[in-house]
Design an enzyme around this catalytic site. Structure first.
Site, PDB file in Angstrom:
ATOM      1  N   ASP A  72     -10.889 -11.011  -9.063  1.00 34.76           N
ATOM      2  CA  ASP A  72     -11.081 -12.375  -8.585  1.00 34.76           C
ATOM      3  C   ASP A  72     -12.527 -12.508  -8.099  1.00 34.76           C
ATOM      4  O   ASP A  72     -13.067 -11.574  -7.504  1.00 34.76           O
ATOM      5  CB  ASP A  72     -10.098 -12.648  -7.444  1.00 34.76           C
ATOM      6  CG  ASP A  72     -10.385 -13.961  -6.750  1.00 34.76           C
ATOM      7  OD1 ASP A  72     -10.352 -14.999  -7.424  1.00 34.76           O
ATOM      8  OD2 ASP A  72     -10.655 -13.938  -5.532  1.00 34.76           O
ATOM      9  N   CYS A  84      15.017  23.650  -1.347  1.00 34.73           N
ATOM     10  CA  CYS A  84      15.450  23.004  -0.098  1.00 34.73           C
ATOM     11  C   CYS A  84      15.375  21.486  -0.245  1.00 34.73           C
ATOM     12  O   CYS A  84      16.271  20.760   0.191  1.00 34.73           O
ATOM     13  CB  CYS A  84      14.551  23.428   1.070  1.00 34.73           C
ATOM     14  SG  CYS A  84      14.616  25.173   1.468  1.00 34.73           S
TER      15      CYS A  84
END
Length: 723
Positions: free
Chosen positions: A427, A6
């Site tokens: 960072d 489907c």
């Protein structure tokens, strides 16, 4: 939609429509998402195209306000589940007598006991079976007819052909036995096979529907966080209004224990707010005037008034819901193989079933009844439902569970790639550390410390950098006056300069002062500090330095230790001097420390490691991290970061610590493990089941039970991720 075929068909239909792009169809949610250029196609055209292939599409979201959709979506799932349950009950009530009478018909004493002939009994079985096919079983035959008009097939086609063949054979044996050269005796029929197959498949579909509804419960829980009404102050009077009537700028009253109505800024009052349902943060957060509040969170103990700043889809909760919905509707690359197989699966199964039928008839010289049962068994065992549900159900539960814990995953691709990460670039400021530096020490060449600090703070007041905020905050705390700054210049990654009271001020790193003074300042010993040095120059003459310490987050140490256990190498990227960077990195336990990195160079390090065949994750929270986040394989934005970082990121961590990144990678690994288990069992189930059926070793009724349970087991396995 009922199976992977489907999905393939709906995608194919949508992709054919001019103006429709980026189509993604999801079996688990029974939804399609796509980009629509309305000048080329209208929602009505899409509706008609999809309906022509046997599917009804709800296009309400394209026409009306999205506010109505959550309730409709929930009703759709409940309605489908209720229909399946009713059909299953009707089928079960009729299947029991058909099965019992069918089995007992092999005992000759039954006909004497009931005072009926074999022909009469078969007529009764025919009537009962016809009711099953016409009422609860009609869904399979209607879909089969629609598919046939377009020369296509799916799970419904296999069920309809299999049960229809057994039913027609039995009907012929009942009313026209001579056509099959049966002239006397008790002709054997397969009405019981027909009705039991339909009953078992309906049972499986009902259980599957219940399980699928559970996979979407996290979204429903998020939707339920939206309050239904709000208390506002208008014209000096408190009014209780529906949430839909709330406007930007309204002053909202929240009492202890109430849910906060919208995003805003506190104007009056202090309190603690439980934000766990949005950020995953377990402890209530203290809030005072000027603090942000998020709609859907709970006010614990104080009375507050806040000004509304964002509503609906623009609120934090609205954005979370939108991101989770998009992620749940997306596809992971691992699903591509299943999609390719699903596209050709049903036609191949039909060929195998016909080959089994003809093989048993002409090579095996078996009776038609035996060949027919093997034909039916192949069709029933091969329904590709489990294959279509294997990946999307796991992604839905995984992303929903992540959202509950403050981890927003943008799409299925990010969820899949995250499990492969072997190097994480992080960072420093605001990620490993608090990002709120405080002045720890100062040293100046003249005795006018307060004056120099006042001048530096006046320049830094023009900047939004955390370091600038620390210096200006220190100056104000110590009652130092700030003056107007002109000719302000920010040099990325280096420092700031400006003119205050005809005095030129420079403040920044060591190289920045050398460039602007021509002299080389002495580097002080800051081995006892975890922060950085800001050097200063007055009228282009070196004037001294400020030492700022940045507190390491308590969660960073634990998070890095967990990453090491997971076999992920950690790299810290920072613009700090080497000595400072080493002090912080070693304290936390980072594997590799890279200092003096300019913001624009972070992306180069990402590419450097990618060139070494590493799967690189990047963690950041600032606008200067956006290029590196975009370059990485998986980008993680810490939730307190800027919109640019969050927009670029594949994964957003709403709580402000690195442990959320570790949880996201862990969630990815678990989700991919579940997907692989699902796909393995879906493939193995068909690989074993189809040959067994073709060689006559599998009864069609057992095939129906196995097929039904395969789908339920896949969804149930995915639901383990909720734990």
């Amino acid at each position: 939609m009922t199976c992977a075929a489907c999905v393939a068909r709906v995608e194919k239909v949508l992709k054919k429509i001019d103006g429709v792009e980026n189509v993604a169809v999801n079996l688990a949610t029974e939804e399609a998402s796509f980009d629509l250029e309305k000048s080329k196609a209208s929602p009505d055209e899409i509706y008609k195209a999809v309906e022509e292939y046997g599917y009804k599409i709800d296009i309400t979201a394209l026409i009306e306000s999205k506010n109505a959709i959550p309730e409709q979506t929930e009703n759709r799932f409940e309605k489908n589940e209720r229909r399946l349950q009713n059909d299953f009950r009707i089928s079960l009530v009729l299947a029991i007598p058909v099965s019992v009478l069918g089995m007992l018909s092999m005992w000759d004493g039954l006909f004497e006991l009931l005072h009926v002939t074999p022909g009469t009994l078969n007529t009764i079985l025919f009537i009962l079976s016809t009711v099953v096919l016409v009422l609860p079983g009609r869904r399979f035959f209607i879909a089969f007819w629609r598919n046939s008009k377009h020369f296509s097939a799916d799970m419904n086609s296999l069920v309809a052909i299999g049960t229809g063949a057994a039913y027609i054979y039995s009907a012929v044996m009942t009313f026209f036995p001579t056509l099959l050269h049966i002239h006397h005796g008790n002709p054997h029929t397969y009405y019981d096979t027909t009705v039991v197959i339909i009953t078992l498949i309906l049972m499986g579909k009902w259980l599957e529907s219940r399980s699928k509804r559970k996979t979407t419960q996290e979204i429903q829980k998020l939707l339920e966080l939206r309050p239904k009404d709000a208390t506002v102050i208008r014209g000096g009077t408190q009014l209780t209004i529906p949430i839909e009537q709330l406007r930007i700028g309204d002053l909202v009253v929240i009492k202890p224990g109430e849910r906060i109505s919208a995003d805003g800024i506190i104007v009056t009052g202090t309190t603690h707010v439980d934000e766990s349902m949005v950020t995953g943060e377990s402890f209530p957060v203290k809030k005072a005037p000027g603090a942000k509040v998020v709609g859907g969170t709970i006010n614990k103990n104080g009375y507050i008034e806040f000004e509304v700043q964002a509503l609906g889809d623009n609120s934090v909760l609205g954005q979370i819901i939108k991101m989770v919905e998009e992620a749940q509707g997306s596809k992971a690359p691992i699903q591509n193989l299943a999609d390719k197989i699903a596209a050709v699966f049903v036609p191949v199964v039909l060929v195998i079933a016909i080959a089994a039928l003809t093989g048993w008839l002409f090579i095996g010289d078996a009776p038609l009844s035996v060949a027919l049962m093997n034909f039916v068994a192949v069709l029933i065992i091969a329904c590709p439902c489990a294959l279509g549900l294997a990946t999307p159900t796991a992604i839905i539960v995984g992303t929903g569970n992540g959202a509950k814990r403050g981890i927003l995953i943008k799409n299925g691709e990010a969820l899949e790639i995250a499990h492969k990460i072997d190097m994480l670039l992080i960072d420093k400021t605001g990620t490993l550390t608090e990002g709120l530096p405080t002045i720890a020490d100062t040293s100046f060449t003249s005795n006018e410390k307060d004056n120099i600090l006042s001048l530096i703070a006046s320049v830094e007041a023009k900047s939004e950098h955390p370091i600038a905020n620390a210096i200006t905050g220190y100056a104000r705390t110590n009652n130092l006056s700030l003056s107007e700054c002109s000719e302000f210049v920010y040099t990325e990654g280096k420092g700031v300069s400006g003119k205050v009271q005809d005095t030129i001020i420079h403040a920044g790193n060591w190289n920045f002062i050398i460039e602007n003074t021509g002299s080389v300042p002495e580097k002080p010993d800051i081995s006892n500090h975890t922060g950085i040095i800001i050097y200063a120059a007055v009228n282009k003459k070196y004037a001294g330095y400020i030492v700022l310490d940045d507190t390491i987050k308590s969660s960073s140490l634990e998070a890095i230790a967990r990453l090491k256990k997971m076999g992920i190498k950690t790299v810290m990227l920072t613009g700090d001097a080497e000595r400072t960077a080493q002090a912080i990195g070693q304290k936390i336990g980072i594997d590799e420390i890279i200092s003096g990195v300019l913001p624009g160079d972070k992306a180069n390090y990402v590419r450097k490691y990618q060139a070494q065949n590493k799967v690189v994750g990047m963690v950041g929270d600032g606008i200067n991290d956006a290029p590196a986040l975009a370059a990485s394989n998986v980008a993680f934005a810490i939730g307190t970061g800027t919109d640019a970082a969050i927009e670029t990121a594949s994964v957003t961590i709403l709580r402000n610590d690195l442990s959320g990144v570790v949880d996201a990678i862990h969630l990815s690994r678990k989700t991919i493990r579940i997907i692989k288990q699902n796909l393995f069992w879906a493939f193995v189930y068909n690989s074993i089941g189809i040959p067994l059926a073709a060689f006559g070793l599998l009864n069609p009724m057992f095939a129906a039970l196995a097929m039904s349970m395969s789908s339920v087991s896949v969804v149930s396995n995915s639901l383990r991720l909720r734990k």
